[in-house]
Design an enzyme around this catalytic site. Structure first.
Site, short mmCIF file in Angstrom:
data_model
loop_
_atom_site.label_atom_id
_atom_site.label_comp_id
_atom_site.label_asym_id
_atom_site.label_seq_id
_atom_site.Cartn_x
_atom_site.Cartn_y
_atom_site.Cartn_z
N HIS A 1 0.77 -1.19 -0.05
CA HIS A 1 -0.13 -0.02 0.15
C HIS A 1 1.07 1.15 -0.15
CE1 HIS A 1 -3.45 2.40 0.65
NE2 HIS A 1 -3.04 2.95 1.31
N HIS B 1 -3.69 9.09 1.69
CA HIS B 1 -3.53 7.80 0.81
C HIS B 1 -4.99 7.66 0.21
CE1 HIS B 1 -4.94 5.18 4.03
NE2 HIS B 1 -5.24 6.29 4.42
N CYS C 1 -3.57 3.00 -5.23
CA CYS C 1 -2.87 3.81 -4.32
C CYS C 1 -1.43 4.06 -5.02
CB CYS C 1 -2.72 3.18 -2.96
SG CYS C 1 -1.98 1.69 -2.92
#
Length: 176
Positions: free
Chosen positions: A41, A53, A128
Site C-alpha cells: 500500500h 492515501h 494507491c
C-alpha cells in the site's frame, strides 16, 4: 517551514515516532511504501505524523477483498501509525532518479486538496501507488502493476493454453 519542528506544530506528534525499517524519519512529500500481505500500500507523507492515501471504501488495509472494477475509492488523511496497523514500511521515492519530484509544498498542497475526494479505483490503471506517484512526480505509474503484469501475462498465457487443451479434449470426447 524554516527550522520549526513537527512537535511544535502538532503537540501530539513525537519526533522519531515514525521511523521506517531503515531508521529514517519521513519528510513531507515522501512516498511511504507499506508491506501488506500479498501487496504493497502506498501513501504520501504530509508532515506531523500524517499521510494522505487512496483507499477503496476504507479497505486499504485488508487484502481479503479485491476491489471490483469501477468501484469508487476515497482519498483519506490519517495518522501514519493508524494506516500502518503494525505492518513494516519504508520511505521509497524510487522514481527520483527517473522523474524530477514536484516541489514539497506543491505535493503537500495537492495531496491535502484531494482529501475526501471520491475517485474511480482501478487496480491496473489507478490504484494507491498510481495516486502517490502522480502527487510526487506528476506521473501515474505503478511498479506493482508492471511487475504483476509480467507474471500475470505468463500465467494468463498458460491458462489460455490449458483452457484450449481442455476444450479441445472435451470436443474430441463429444465426437466419439
Amino acid at each position: 517551514m524554516g527550522s520549526s519542528s513537527s512537535s511544535a506544530e502538532n503537540p501530539e506528534y513525537q519526533e522519531g515516532e515514525n521511523t521506517d525499517l531503515n531508521g529514517k524519519d519521513p519528510k513531507p512529500g515522501d512516498l511511504i511504501e507499506i508491506f501488506r500481505v500479498g501487496y504493497k500500500h502506498w501513501a504520501v507523507y504530509i508532515g506531523s505524523g500524517y499521510v494522505v492515501h487512496f483507499v477503496v471504501n476504507g479497505l486499504c488495509c485488508s487484502s481479503s477483498r479485491v476491489p471490483v472494477p469501477g468501484e469508487m475509492g476515497v482519498v483519506m488523511k490519517e495518522k501514519l501509525q493508524e494506516v500502518l496497523k503494525g505492518d513494516r514500511w519504508r520511505i521509497n521515492n524510487y522514481l527520483d532518479r527517473t522523474y524530477k519530484p514536484e516541489q514539497i509544498y506543491a505535493i503537500v498542497k495537492q495531496a491535502s486538496g484531494f482529501i475526501g475526494a471520491r475517485l474511480p479505483y482501478n487496480l491496473v490503471s489507478f490504484n494507491c501507488e498510481h495516486f502517490a506517484n502522480e502527487l510526487r512526480y506528476g506521473k501515474r505509474t505503478s511498479r506493482q502493476v508492471i511487475h504483476a503484469g509480467v507474471g500475470v501475462g505468463g500465467t494468463m498465457a498458460g491458462l489460455v493454453i490449458l483452457a484450449g487443451t481442455v476444450v479441445g479434449a472435451l470436443l474430441g470426447l463429444g465426437r466419439n
